[in-house]
Motif scaffolding. Structure first.
Motif, short mmCIF file in Angstrom:
data_model
loop_
_atom_site.label_atom_id
_atom_site.label_comp_id
_atom_site.label_asym_id
_atom_site.label_seq_id
_atom_site.Cartn_x
_atom_site.Cartn_y
_atom_site.Cartn_z
N SER A 157 42.56 40.04 46.64
CA SER A 157 42.21 39.29 48.00
C SER A 157 43.20 39.89 48.99
O SER A 157 42.79 39.93 50.24
CB SER A 157 42.76 37.82 47.99
OG SER A 157 42.18 37.21 46.74
N HIS A 169 36.76 42.57 42.31
CA HIS A 169 36.33 42.51 43.56
C HIS A 169 37.49 43.18 44.33
O HIS A 169 38.63 42.39 44.64
CB HIS A 169 36.05 41.07 44.05
CG HIS A 169 35.91 40.49 45.44
ND1 HIS A 169 34.67 40.08 46.05
CD2 HIS A 169 36.66 40.56 46.28
CE1 HIS A 169 34.65 39.92 47.28
NE2 HIS A 169 35.87 40.13 47.55
N MET A 187 39.98 39.04 41.98
CA MET A 187 39.79 39.43 43.49
C MET A 187 40.93 40.13 43.94
O MET A 187 42.29 39.50 43.61
CB MET A 187 39.35 38.33 44.46
CG MET A 187 38.14 37.82 44.05
SD MET A 187 37.49 36.63 45.44
CE MET A 187 35.83 36.65 45.25
#
Lengths: 336, 336
Positions: free
Chosen positions: A166, A193, A164
């Protein structure tokens, strides 16, 4: 054309943008629309995953049980996904999710701390579940480290592993390097992601597919905190134009996104100044409310706070550092 | 680090999103903020450029004269830019702009119709003005054709030449090819102006810089019609991280964008379904209001209309085709 599987966390990661307040009608309506469009995996839950509803990170409007049963009932073809952060959720939550018919169970850990996922992945392997593991804040580890951690979690039982972004920090070349390293180290599908802090979520996801990722995440209208996630209904046709097959029907996908804009969110995500700064600084954008509150109280520039948190390599969960940084910047300002 | 010059058409292209209704206080305030941030060129005008204010495309709230004098007064370091579409504006408008102290004068033409710019570029060369020429709807011509057209306009007197991705259709590899071809054919700075229909405006602009573009356009918060333009305050730090120098101060840039979000627009641009479809179809998104109105009246899907307009290679200005396409789709539907 090579195939890419789309995983849609609109009803989980999007919850961050509405303080986990999605109601049953919204959950059901979006799940039905996503199912009709042929989206392979629809993820649902509290923004922080199974078992996370609490005063500290926010109580969800709907219990885990009711979220899972609602979405399970709405999905006729799509598989149902759930997410869990060890510590927030426990093995009991995993058992409950399996009982509710969750098909894909994702365990999220900070990118260098995969040992935290060992027990849960082992449990899921025993239970025969399709367990994924995602390495969060993945810009904080080198491609080599990420590849090592990915190999570890596959050993623990993960049937897919990935990263991810993030903080929304990556540019496409960063993604190419990291996904390439992971894809070279494991023989399971690799996940990417993205977040859109630097306007690169779609470009990063295409770069991931080209580097060998087989599972890409995207949310309707990018629904998510701050600058939001990868915008799903943009990602899918761009992937198709770039030579990747998703099996998703375009008009159905656009309809699902319009439902989401109308029924799930007050307004689609905007890339505001602090989203850009947290992306550049490589700091989890979930720090924003506390950075803003503390900065205002002390009269310091929240942008300086984010850049300093980035220099100190603050990771998600280390919100206590915010108070330290604000105090130091405030003292420095008083002396100057 | 190689240098890239940023050109900011927030106060011109953004006008499309507010039906050309920016007032004097908004123009002055944004120009002052952009100037303080060190943005090299601030463009102002009706969305369709000098002389375009009319019932047909919309009357501007403020006259060309007042727009130009307001922004001229607000800029202390930045140069002032204007835009003109031959036919909408005339040589008189160019004279007026020069008299108002416009530093950069851009002539826009459809990508294959540069002969329309010959007289104006010749006039501007005689007048000693810094004249640019931009080729619009540039996805409709091959890299080779664009390079030929670019060489022509440099012959006419353009001191910079480039392309607009007017339909927001490009992916980064398309931009690389086209900018590379143009940069190889001319010895003046090459311009790229992106739109965000496919979430690629920032990635496309970075690709343009890497392929040799020396001038990049971006608008505060992406302010513009539909999916909007390249988001300037994202583009600049991403360029810097990618090894290009802009000379712009980050916090000042973020402040200007916050002013724009607060004072210029009801809300930042959203990439909605029809923006995505028009980008995929390669149709000018300015067709949207009329496509929507005609489709609704005839009970056909506006997405089908956009895709059919794309197949027919409709160019900006050919709005009459919309009526034909809607009528044919409506008949086809009645028969089926």
């Amino acid at each position: 054309m090579s195939a890419v599987e789309i995983h849609d966390p609109t009803l989980r990661d999007g919850q961050h943008a509405v303080r986990h307040q999605l109601g049953v009608a919204a959950l059901r309506g979006y799940a039905e629309a996503a199912d009709a469009a042929g989206i392979p995996v629809v993820e649902v839950g509290h923004g922080n995953g199974l078992g996370a509803s609490s005063l500290q990170v926010g109580r969800a409007a709907v219990s885990d049980d009711l979220m899972l049963s609602t979405v399970r009932e709405a999905l006729r073809h799509s598989r149902m996904g759930v997410f869990m952060l060890p510590g927030w959720g426990t093995s009991d939550d995993l058992r409950k999710a399996i009982a509710h018919g969750a098909d894909v169970i994702r365990i999220g850990v900070h990118c260098t701390e995969t040992s935290l996922a060992e027990r849960h992945l082992g449990f899921l392997r025993e239970a025969g579940a399709d367990a994924h593991c995602v390495l969060m804040m993945s810009h904080m580890a080198s491609p080599h480290e990420l590849a090592e951690q990915a190999a570890l979690v596959v050993g623990y039982g993960a049937r897919a592993v990935g990263i991810m972004d993030s903080a929304g920090h990556f540019l496409p070349e960063d993604v190419t390097e990291r996904i390439g390293a992971i894809a070279g180290a494991v023989d399971v599908p690799v996940i990417f992601h993205g977040h859109n802090n630097l306007g690169m979520a779609v470009a990063n996801s295409v770069a991931a597919a080209r580097a060998g990722a087989g599972i890409l995440d995207g949310c309707a209208r990018g629904f998510g905190a701050g600058a939001g996630n990868t915008q799903l209904e943009v990602l899918v046709p761009v992937l198709e134009r770039s030579g990747f097959e998703t099996g998703i029907e375009l008009y159905g996908l656009l309809d699902a996104a319009e439902f989401a804009e109308r029924e799930l969110m007050p307004a689609p995500p905007v890339t505001g100044s602090l989203s850009i700064v947290s992306g550049l600084a490589g700091v989890f954008s979930g720090f924003k409310p506390q950075v803003l509150a503390e900065s205002r109280r002390a009269g310091v520039d929240p942008r300086d706070v984010f850049f300093e948190l980035g220099r100190r390599q603050a990771i998600a969960g280390q919100e206590d550092l915010i108070v330290d940084v604000v105090a130091e910047l405030s003292t420095a300002k008083a002396i100057a």
